[in-house]
Design an enzyme around this catalytic site. Structure first.
Site, PDB file in Angstrom:
ATOM      1  N   ARG A  80       1.473   4.192  12.114  1.00 23.30           N
ATOM      2  CA  ARG A  80       1.194   5.899  11.859  1.00 23.30           C
ATOM      3  C   ARG A  80       0.782   6.850  12.977  1.00 23.30           C
ATOM      4  O   ARG A  80       0.829   6.248  14.403  1.00 23.30           O
ATOM      5  CB  ARG A  80      -0.705   5.657  10.934  1.00 23.30           C
ATOM      6  CG  ARG A  80      -0.825   5.192  10.184  1.00 23.30           C
ATOM      7  CD  ARG A  80      -2.175   5.392   9.497  1.00 23.30           C
ATOM      8  NE  ARG A  80      -3.233   4.979   9.808  1.00 23.30           N
ATOM      9  CZ  ARG A  80      -3.412   4.726  10.833  1.00 23.30           C
ATOM     10  NH1 ARG A  80      -3.650   6.490  12.237  1.00 23.30           N
ATOM     11  NH2 ARG A  80      -4.724   3.092  11.699  1.00 23.30           N
ATOM     12  N   TYR A 208       7.547   6.595   6.913  1.00 19.64           N
ATOM     13  CA  TYR A 208       6.558   5.402   7.707  1.00 19.64           C
ATOM     14  C   TYR A 208       4.903   5.298   6.531  1.00 19.64           C
ATOM     15  O   TYR A 208       4.281   6.566   6.880  1.00 19.64           O
ATOM     16  CB  TYR A 208       5.710   5.133   8.559  1.00 19.64           C
ATOM     17  CG  TYR A 208       5.578   3.546   8.246  1.00 19.64           C
ATOM     18  CD1 TYR A 208       6.370   2.189   8.553  1.00 19.64           C
ATOM     19  CD2 TYR A 208       4.513   3.067   8.864  1.00 19.64           C
ATOM     20  CE1 TYR A 208       5.402   0.889   8.283  1.00 19.64           C
ATOM     21  CE2 TYR A 208       3.541   1.870   8.633  1.00 19.64           C
ATOM     22  CZ  TYR A 208       4.099   1.102   8.648  1.00 19.64           C
ATOM     23  OH  TYR A 208       3.527  -0.574   8.363  1.00 19.64           O
ATOM     24  N   LYS A 217      -3.683   8.127   2.668  1.00 16.10           N
ATOM     25  CA  LYS A 217      -4.695   7.804   4.437  1.00 16.10           C
ATOM     26  C   LYS A 217      -4.760   9.910   3.750  1.00 16.10           C
ATOM     27  O   LYS A 217      -6.101  10.077   4.069  1.00 16.10           O
ATOM     28  CB  LYS A 217      -4.145   7.134   5.455  1.00 16.10           C
ATOM     29  CG  LYS A 217      -3.896   6.314   5.369  1.00 16.10           C
ATOM     30  CD  LYS A 217      -5.234   5.509   5.171  1.00 16.10           C
ATOM     31  CE  LYS A 217      -4.785   4.095   5.998  1.00 16.10           C
ATOM     32  NZ  LYS A 217      -6.345   3.368   5.380  1.00 16.10           N
ATOM     33  N   HIS A 237     -13.321   4.849   4.363  1.00 14.71           N
ATOM     34  CA  HIS A 237     -11.869   3.188   4.869  1.00 14.71           C
ATOM     35  C   HIS A 237     -12.761   2.551   4.808  1.00 14.71           C
ATOM     36  O   HIS A 237     -13.047   1.772   5.405  1.00 14.71           O
ATOM     37  CB  HIS A 237     -11.731   3.335   6.129  1.00 14.71           C
ATOM     38  CG  HIS A 237     -11.010   2.807   6.736  1.00 14.71           C
ATOM     39  ND1 HIS A 237     -10.124   2.658   8.043  1.00 14.71           N
ATOM     40  CD2 HIS A 237      -9.124   1.981   5.415  1.00 14.71           C
ATOM     41  CE1 HIS A 237      -9.019   1.548   8.006  1.00 14.71           C
ATOM     42  NE2 HIS A 237      -8.927   2.295   7.418  1.00 14.71           N
ATOM     43  N   SER A 259      -8.618  -0.797  11.250  1.00 10.41           N
ATOM     44  CA  SER A 259      -7.371  -0.418  10.488  1.00 10.41           C
ATOM     45  C   SER A 259      -6.439  -2.564  11.444  1.00 10.41           C
ATOM     46  O   SER A 259      -6.912  -2.695  12.356  1.00 10.41           O
ATOM     47  CB  SER A 259      -5.936   0.240  10.884  1.00 10.41           C
ATOM     48  OG  SER A 259      -6.214   1.617  10.785  1.00 10.41           O
ATOM     49  N   CYS A 261      -7.573  -5.221  10.932  1.00 11.60           N
ATOM     50  CA  CYS A 261      -9.061  -5.780  10.753  1.00 11.60           C
ATOM     51  C   CYS A 261      -9.551  -6.662  10.374  1.00 11.60           C
ATOM     52  O   CYS A 261     -10.262  -7.154  10.784  1.00 11.60           O
ATOM     53  CB  CYS A 261     -10.004  -5.303  11.604  1.00 11.60           C
ATOM     54  SG  CYS A 261      -9.688  -4.335  13.695  1.00 11.60           S
ATOM     55  N   ASP A 286      -8.948  -0.589   1.420  1.00  7.02           N
ATOM     56  CA  ASP A 286      -9.199  -0.249   2.457  1.00  7.02           C
ATOM     57  C   ASP A 286      -9.571   1.037   1.816  1.00  7.02           C
ATOM     58  O   ASP A 286      -9.902   1.516   3.094  1.00  7.02           O
ATOM     59  CB  ASP A 286      -7.350   0.084   1.691  1.00  7.02           C
ATOM     60  CG  ASP A 286      -6.665   0.786   3.274  1.00  7.02           C
ATOM     61  OD1 ASP A 286      -7.208   0.292   4.061  1.00  7.02           O
ATOM     62  OD2 ASP A 286      -6.033   1.945   3.212  1.00  7.02           O
ATOM     63  N   ARG A 375       4.325  -4.599   6.779  1.00  9.75           N
ATOM     64  CA  ARG A 375       3.549  -4.550   5.691  1.00  9.75           C
ATOM     65  C   ARG A 375       4.461  -5.007   4.389  1.00  9.75           C
ATOM     66  O   ARG A 375       5.785  -5.439   4.299  1.00  9.75           O
ATOM     67  CB  ARG A 375       2.825  -3.081   5.609  1.00  9.75           C
ATOM     68  CG  ARG A 375       2.577  -2.674   6.233  1.00  9.75           C
ATOM     69  CD  ARG A 375       1.611  -2.457   6.521  1.00  9.75           C
ATOM     70  NE  ARG A 375       0.538  -1.766   8.085  1.00  9.75           N
ATOM     71  CZ  ARG A 375      -0.970  -1.716   7.815  1.00  9.75           C
ATOM     72  NH1 ARG A 375      -1.273  -2.211   6.645  1.00  9.75           N
ATOM     73  NH2 ARG A 375      -1.076  -0.816   8.374  1.00  9.75           N
TER      74      ARG A 375
HETATM   75  C1  OXD Z   1      -4.362   1.401   8.112  1.00 10.70           C
HETATM   76  C2  OXD Z   1      -3.444   1.139   6.460  1.00 10.70           C
HETATM   77  O1  OXD Z   1      -3.235   2.062   8.591  1.00 10.70           O
HETATM   78  O2  OXD Z   1      -4.068   0.723   5.932  1.00 10.70           O
HETATM   79  O3  OXD Z   1      -5.401   1.893   7.864  1.00 10.70           O
HETATM   80  O4  OXD Z   1      -2.325   0.956   6.592  1.00 10.70           O
HETATM   81 MN    MN Z   2      -7.013   1.251   5.665  1.00  8.40          MN
END
Ligand code: OXD
Ligand code: MN
Length: 590
Positions: A80, A208, A217, A237, A259, A261, A286, A375
Site C-alpha cells: 500500500r 496491488y 481498505k 481494522h 498490518s 502483526c 482483517d 500474499r
Molecule cells: C493491510 C492488509 O495492509 O490487510 O492491513 O492488507
Molecule cells: Mn489489514
C-alpha cells in the site's frame, strides 16, 4: 410441455444508476470492451484461464497445489502507498492531521486527466459487490470498475460479488463507486483518492492489494468509517474470532492490530494441547463492522468473504489452518517458486527456492526469495476453522475488544482498560513497529490508533468522539484490552511464544468478562498476576512471565508524555475525556 427457463436479465439492465455510471466511465476511459461480472465459479475459472493463457498467471503444481496460481506484480508495486492515499473532503479539517488531503475538485480534475483514454485496448470489468452477507441489514454495497482481470478475480474471492449484489443495489439504490485503473504502473502517476462525502473512490497506477481491491481498505474502512459515523456504528481494522470454552460456551472477541502483526494467525488460532476442550472459530481476519444491537451489546459482521493474508512465516507450526487452507484454489502474489513449480516462502521448513518473487533465478545475496509482503487470496470458506456464524445476517455479539501493537518494550503482555472511555484512550495510544505491508521504512515505532492510522476516512479527533458516543450508548459494552505479543528481552529474544499460546491471554479476558478472573490496577490499567493466567504446560520461564506482566514506571511516564504530545496535534477537536483519562493514568503511575 416443458417450459424453457427464462434467460437471466443482462446485468446492465438491472440498475439504471449503475449502468449510467458505467457508461460515463466507458466514455472517459475508452476500453475495447465492457464485461459485467456475474460472480459464478465458472466465470472466475474462465478469467483465470484467460490470464494463464496470456502469461499473467502461472499455474502451480496441480498435484500438491490444485487450483492454485502465482501472480507477480510489478516490482515497484508491492505494498500500500500511504503517501499517495488521500481523503478528499470539502473541508481539510474533516480529513484531519491523520490523512493526506486534497480538495475534491482538484482531485477529480487530476484523476480525470489520468483516466482519460487509459483503458484503450483493455477490458473494463464491472464488479458489483456486497460487503457482508447479502441478506444482512448491516452489509453495504459497492461497484468496482477496473481494467485488471487480476483485480477482478481477487474481488470475486474477497467479496460477495456479482448478480445478487447488483440486485440488492437495484433495490436499495445506493452504492459506493470505485473506479480503478492500473494505468502505466508508474509510481509517479499513482494516486488513491477517497471522496467520503460522495461515497466514491478513484485509484490509478497500482494493481496491488489495498490500493486496487477497492472493496477492502478503501471501501470497508475509509469510506465505511465515514458512513458508520453518520449512521451510528463502527468500521474497524479488526479480526473477529469465536472462542468455545470446555463448557461449550462460545464468546466472540474483536481485535485490532496493525498490518502484518498476526491478525490472520490470531483469527485462526489452534489451541495448545495443554488446553483441551477449547475450540476456535474464525469470523473474520482483517475488518469488522460493529453495530449497537437492540440488546445493548455490540454486534459484528465481517464485511469480507475471503482473506488477503501475508504468506511468509505461514507453516504447520505457526498457523496450521492457514497452511492447510492455501493448499488449493489459492491465488498467490509475489511468492517464490521451487524447481517443481511449488510456491515457496521464508518460514517453510522444506523445499528450495529456484525462482524469486521477481521471476529471476534465486540468489540469496539479493534478498528474500518471497517478497516480505507476498500474499495469498483465498475464499474464507476454505478455512478449516470457518465459523458458520460468519453468514449470520445479525452478526455475532462481541464480549471483548483487543488493541495491540508490535513493541519490543513498554507495553506488557496484556492489560485491561478501567472502562470504555479509558479503553478509547488505550486504543488511541497504540504504537507499533512498521512492517512491509506499506511502502516505507520497516521497524520504526509509529502511532497507529486503533490500528486505523492508514485507514480512518476522517479526522481522528472526531473518530474518538464517535467511539466515546457509541460506547456511552451501549447498556452492555464489550470490555477493552491491550496486548503485546512482541515483547523482547535485552538480547532481542521474544519473551512470549505467541501463536496458539495467545489463547491463554484471551481465556483470561473472557474470565474477566464473566466477572471471574482477578486483576490488579497498575496505573496503566488492570493486569493479571502470573497466577491469574492458565500456565499449565506453558514453556515460559517464571522470570520471563513476570517481565511480561511488569510495568516499567519510568518508561510509562515517557509514554504518557509522548501520547500527550501526539494527541495535542488534534487541538480543540480532541474530546476532553481523552485528556482527563490520560491525566488519570499519569497520576496512577505516581
Ligand atoms: C493491510 C492488509 O495492509 O490487510 O492491513 O492488507
Ligand atoms: Mn489489514
Amino acid at each position: 410441455m416443458a417450459t424453457a427457463s427464462p434467460l437471466p436479465t443482462p446485468l446492465a439492465h438491472l440498475s439504471r444508476p449503475v449502468a449510467e455510471w458505467v457508461e460515463s466511465v466507458r466514455a472517459l476511459t475508452e476500453p475495447a470492451e465492457v464485461y459485467w461480472c456475474e460472480g459464478t465459479d465458472a466465470e472466475r475459472e474462465a478469467l483465470t484461464a484467460r490470464l494463464v493463457r496470456d502469461g499473467e498467471l502461472t499455474r502451480l503444481d496441480p498435484e500438491t497445489y490444485p487450483g492454485c496460481h502465482l501472480y507477480r506484480s510489478s516490482p515497484s508495486d508491492v505494498a500500500r502507498v500511504e503517501h499517495l492515499t488521500y481523503i478528499c473532503t470539502r473541508s481539510q479539517e474533516d480529513a484531519g492531521p491523520n490523512n493526506n488531503w486534497m480538495d475534491p475538485e482538484a482531485a477529480h480534475g487530476k484523476m480525470r486527466e489520468l483516466f482519460r483514454g487509459c483503458m484503450r485496448g483493455r477490458t473494463l470489468y464491472v464488479i458489483p459487490y456486497c460487503m457482508g452477507p447479502v441478506s444482512s441489514p448491516l452489509a453495504r454495497c459497492g461497484v468496482e470498475i477496473t481494467d485488471s482481470a487480476y483485480v477482478a478475480i481477487n474481488m470475486l474471492i474477497m467479496t460477495h460479488a456479482g448478480r445478487p449484489a447488483l440486485e440488492r443495489i437495484a433495490h436499495e439504490g445506493c452504492f459506493v463507486r470505485g473506479l480503478h485503473s492500473t494505468g502505466e504502473l508508474d509510481p509517479n502517476r499513482r494516486f488513491i483518492m477517497h471522496f467520503p462525502e460522495e461515497l466514491s473512490i478513484e485509484s490509478y497506477g497500482s494493481g496491488y492489494g489495498g490500493n486496487a481491491l477497492l472493496g477492502k481498505k478503501c471501501h470497508a474502512l475509509r469510506i465505511a468509517s465515514w458512513q458508520a459515523r453518520e449512521e451510528g456504528w463502527l468500521a474497524e481494522h479488526m479480526l473477529i474470532v469465536g472462542l468455545q470454552n470446555p463448557r461449550g460456551e462460545t464468546h466472540y472477541i474483536a481485535a485490532a492490530f496493525p498490518s502484518a502483526c498476526g491478525k490472520t494467525n490470531l483469527a485462526m488460532l489452534i489451541p495448545p494441547n495443554s488446553m483441551p476442550g477449547w475450540k476456535v472459530f474464525t469470523v473474520g481476519d482483517d475488518i469488522a463492522w460493529l453495530h449497537p444491537g437492540r440488546d445493548g451489546r455490540l454486534w459484528a459482521i465481517n464485511p469480507e468473504a475471503g482473506y488477503f493474508g501475508v504468506v511468509p512465516g505461514t507453516n504447520r507450526e505457526t498457523n496450521r489452518n492457514a497452511f492447510d487452507m492455501i493448499r488449493r484454489d489459492t491465488l498467490f502474489t509475489n511468492v517464490a517458486l521451487t524447481a517443481d513449480n511449488q510456491p515457496w516462502w521464508e518460514g517453510l521448513p522444506s523445499g528450495v527456492p529456484r525462482i524469486d518473487w521477481r521471476g529471476r533465478p534465486y540468489d540469496a545475496a539479493s534478498g528474500p526469495a518471497a517478497h516480505p509482503n507476498s500474499r495469498f487470496t483465498v475464499s474464507a470458506r476454505r478455512n478449516p476453522s470457518y465459523s458458520p456464524h460468519t453468514d449470520d445476517p445479525r452478526g455475532v455479539p462481541i464480549s471483548a475488544i483487543v488493541f495491540g501493537g508490535r513493541r519490543r518494550e513498554v507495553a506488557p503482555l496484556v492489560y485491561e482498560a478501567r472502562d470504555w472511555a479509558h479503553g478509547v484512550l488505550v486504543g488511541a495510544s497504540v504504537a507499533s513497529e512498521t512492517t512491509a505491508a506499506a511502502v516505507g521504512q520497516v521497524g520504526v515505532v509509529r502511532r497507529d490508533p486503533m490500528a486505523m492510522q492508514p485507514f480512518c476516512g476522517y479526522n481522528f479527533a472526531d473518530y474518538w468522539r464517535h467511539w466515546l458516543k457509541v460506547g456511552a450508548g451501549l447498556a452492555n459494552p464489550p470490555r477493552l484490552f491491550h496486548v503485546n505479543w512482541f515483547r523482547r528481552d535485552p538480547q532481542g529474544k521474544f519473551l512470549w511464544p505467541g501463536f496458539g499460546e495467545n489463547l491463554r491471554v484471551l481465556a483470561w479476558m473472557l474470565e474477566r468478562c464473566a466477572g471471574k478472573a482477578q486483576a490488579i490496577d497498575r496505573g496503566i490499567g488492570l493486569l493479571p498476576r502470573p497466577e491469574d493466567l492458565n500456565t499449565a504446560g506453558l514453556d515460559v520461564e517464571p522470570e520471563a512471565l513476570s517481565a511480561l506482566l511488569s510495568v516499567d514506571t519510568e518508561l510509562w511516564r515517557r509514554e504518557v508524555t509522548e501520547t500527550r504530545a501526539y494527541l495535542s496535534q488534534y487541538g480543540e477537536r480532541l474530546p476532553r475525556e481523552m485528556l482527563s483519562e490520560l491525566e488519570r493514568t499519569a497520576s496512577g503511575l505516581g
